[in-house]
Design an enzyme around this catalytic site. Structure first.
Site, PDB file in Angstrom:
ATOM      1  N   CYS A  47       0.816  -1.218   0.000  1.00  9.24           N
ATOM      2  CA  CYS A  47       0.000   0.000   0.000  1.00  9.24           C
ATOM      3  C   CYS A  47       0.851   1.271   0.000  1.00  9.24           C
ATOM      4  O   CYS A  47       2.032   1.255   0.321  1.00  9.24           O
ATOM      5  CB  CYS A  47      -0.954  -0.009   1.189  1.00  9.24           C
ATOM      6  SG  CYS A  47      -0.138   0.264   2.763  1.00  9.24           S
ATOM      7  N   CYS A  49       0.730   3.840   2.023  1.00  8.85           N
ATOM      8  CA  CYS A  49       1.236   4.328   3.314  1.00  8.85           C
ATOM      9  C   CYS A  49       2.485   3.561   3.741  1.00  8.85           C
ATOM     10  O   CYS A  49       3.298   4.087   4.489  1.00  8.85           O
ATOM     11  CB  CYS A  49       0.169   4.359   4.391  1.00  8.85           C
ATOM     12  SG  CYS A  49      -0.590   2.820   4.820  1.00  8.85           S
TER      13      CYS A  49
END
Length: 146
Positions: A47, A49
């Protein structure tokens, strides 16, 4: 699961910093069960993040004089058994990825969950980690004399 060639650069961001990958549940237990000292466990992820916040935050934190004795990682969604086994050491916390745990003598002493990573800057994550390192880790010999 993503093709390994897509995930490899994300794995390498941590292994190039000195992290050891744990790809099976057996490896996780061999490293963490009964371990002495401090271990930083990064649950890596594909992902955004993880890419823009967690991995860069970890890299910045490792420049700090106090650091964990052991750096290890599992990759959520890729090495599922290893990830599940690593998470079994994070007592009291639900699964999240990315996440960053600090264990001392095999017991969880500090945790950053995804909710504490997403929406923050890498330097903020690094600050949280270095504060935990100051509290739970000794300065490394190579940094202590610098």
């Amino acid at each position: 699961m993503y093709p390994e060639e897509n995930v490899r650069p994300m794995r390498e961001e941590l292994t190039q910093l000195g992290f050891r990958e744990m790809r099976t549940a057996r490896e996780v237990d061999a490293v963490l069960a009964g371990s002495k000292g401090t271990a930083l466990v990064v649950v890596n992820s594909i992902c955004g993040c993880a890419a823009g916040k967690a991995r860069p935050g970890v890299a910045r934190a490792l420049a700090h004089p106090a650091r964990p004795d052991l750096l290890v990682t599992v990759f959520a969604g890729q090495d599922q058994d290893a990830t599940a086994q690593a998470r079994s050491y994070f007592i009291g916390y639900p699964p999240s990825s990315p996440s960053i745990a600090l264990l001392r003598d095999g017991k969880l002493v500090f945790m950053l969950e995804r909710r504490q990573i997403e929406g923050r800057r890498a330097d903020e994550i690094a600050a949280d980690l270095t504060a935990a390192f100051d509290r739970f880790c000794a300065p490394t010999a190579s940094k202590a004399g610098a």
